[in-house]
Design a protein around this motif. Structure first.
Motif, PDB file in Angstrom:
ATOM      1  N   HIS A  38       0.833  -1.209   0.000  1.00 34.56           N
ATOM      2  CA  HIS A  38       0.000   0.000   0.000  1.00 34.56           C
ATOM      3  C   HIS A  38       0.867   1.259   0.000  1.00 34.56           C
TER       4      HIS A  38
ATOM      5  N   GLU B 247      -0.092  -1.013  -4.666  1.00 31.27           N
ATOM      6  CA  GLU B 247      -1.198  -0.042  -4.775  1.00 31.27           C
ATOM      7  C   GLU B 247      -0.609   1.357  -4.705  1.00 31.27           C
TER       8      GLU B 247
ATOM      9  N   ASP C  79      -1.575   5.891  -5.739  1.00 32.01           N
ATOM     10  CA  ASP C  79      -2.601   6.933  -5.876  1.00 32.01           C
ATOM     11  C   ASP C  79      -2.179   7.923  -6.968  1.00 32.01           C
TER      12      ASP C  79
ATOM     13  N   HIS D 246      -0.502  10.561  -2.430  1.00 27.20           N
ATOM     14  CA  HIS D 246      -1.784  10.232  -1.800  1.00 27.20           C
ATOM     15  C   HIS D 246      -2.653  11.451  -1.490  1.00 27.20           C
TER      16      HIS D 246
ATOM     17  N   GLU E 276      -5.244   3.992  -7.885  1.00 28.42           N
ATOM     18  CA  GLU E 276      -6.419   4.698  -7.358  1.00 28.42           C
ATOM     19  C   GLU E 276      -6.478   6.111  -7.937  1.00 28.42           C
TER      20      GLU E 276
ATOM     21  N   LYS F 191      -7.293   9.732  -7.796  1.00 23.13           N
ATOM     22  CA  LYS F 191      -7.492  10.705  -6.713  1.00 23.13           C
ATOM     23  C   LYS F 191      -7.987  12.058  -7.220  1.00 23.13           C
TER      24      LYS F 191
END
Ligand code: G3P
Ligand code: CA
Length: 238
Positions: free
Chosen positions: A7, A33, A35, A48, A108, A110
């Motif tokens: 992560h 993972e 962002d 992030h 991800e 964002k």
């Protein structure tokens, strides 16, 4: 096979969302993972928070900086866990390194409006079967699926089956439901598997959380300490 997603990389040990963190994560896990944000001048970068303040010595919104400005700003980690400084990477740099490495990637979204640019970059640099695009915002996932029906996507949900998330995933063709670990039960995982959904948890903060995800029968999780989860899985599967 259970996917351990490092992560933001191995973020318990390295400055989050930096290449050293991803490199360490890739040694410990079978997934990474990260962002994705966009800079003021349209460069996709891995970071992030919406603001720089918590993990760098600068302040302000990441989207208010150009790439030329951002690339000189080291990530030093959060206030309670300073790390060796490392630069903010671009998505492209990350995908060139890991997109065809065989490791699973969870990207991800964002920011709004970056769906197509992210997909283009993934298609340019990755084995797309190893890539899942995720978001908390359902509209971002649906935008991905409008652009590329069938693309692997994951919806991050914050509450127990929020908004009837499972039925929505099936209806919309979202392949993966991503529950918060605290809400996870074996019954839910079984139900979701019967509905044809992949179940990937998030929000693992402790070793007990990490064990719970495995014991509930989920297909994967993000974790900041992937080495510990890998060791547990080895023991659990023995
Ligand atoms: O695995 C998803 C997780 O990364 C979502 O939370 O806040 O770390 O982006 P966050
Ligand atoms: Ca994330």
């Amino acid at each position: 096979m259970f996917i351990i997603y490092a992560h933001r990389g191995a973020s318990s040990y390295c400055a989050e969302n930096t290449m050293p963190s991803f490199e360490m994560g890739a040694k410990m896990a079978n997934g990474i993972e990260t962002d994705v944000h966009i800079t003021k001048d349209g460069v996709l970068v891995l970071f992030h928070d919406d603001i720089l303040d918590n993990v760098t010595e600068k302040t302000g919104r990441i989207g208010d900086y150009t790439w030329e400005e951002l690339k000189t700003i080291p990530v030093i980690g959060r206030k309670d866990a300073r790390m060796t400084p490392a630069p903010i990477p671009t998505l492209e740099e990350f995908l060139i390194r890991f997109g065809k490495s065989g490791i699973n990637l969870a990207l991800e979204l964002k920011d709004d409006g970056i769906e197509e640019a992210v997909i283009d970059m993934v298609e340019k640099h990755c084995d797309i079967e190893n890539v899942t695009i995720t978001a908390f915002e359902r509209n971002r996932i649906e935008n991905v699926l409008k652009l590329r029906p069938g693309f692997k996507t994951g919806w991050l949900i914050t509450e127990y089956n929020m908004e009837g998330a499972d039925k929505i995933c099936v209806e919309k063709g979202i392949s993966e439901i991503c529950p918060k670990t605290v809400t996870l039960t074996k019954e839910l995982v079984d139900k979701w598997h019967k509905m044809g959904l992949n179940v990937r948890a998030w929000g693992v903060f402790t070793e007990d959380d990490m064990k719970k995800v495995v014991i509930c029968g989920a297909d994967g999780t993000t974790v900041n300490f992937p080495d510990k989860l890998a060791a547990f899985l080895k023991e659990y599967n023995a």
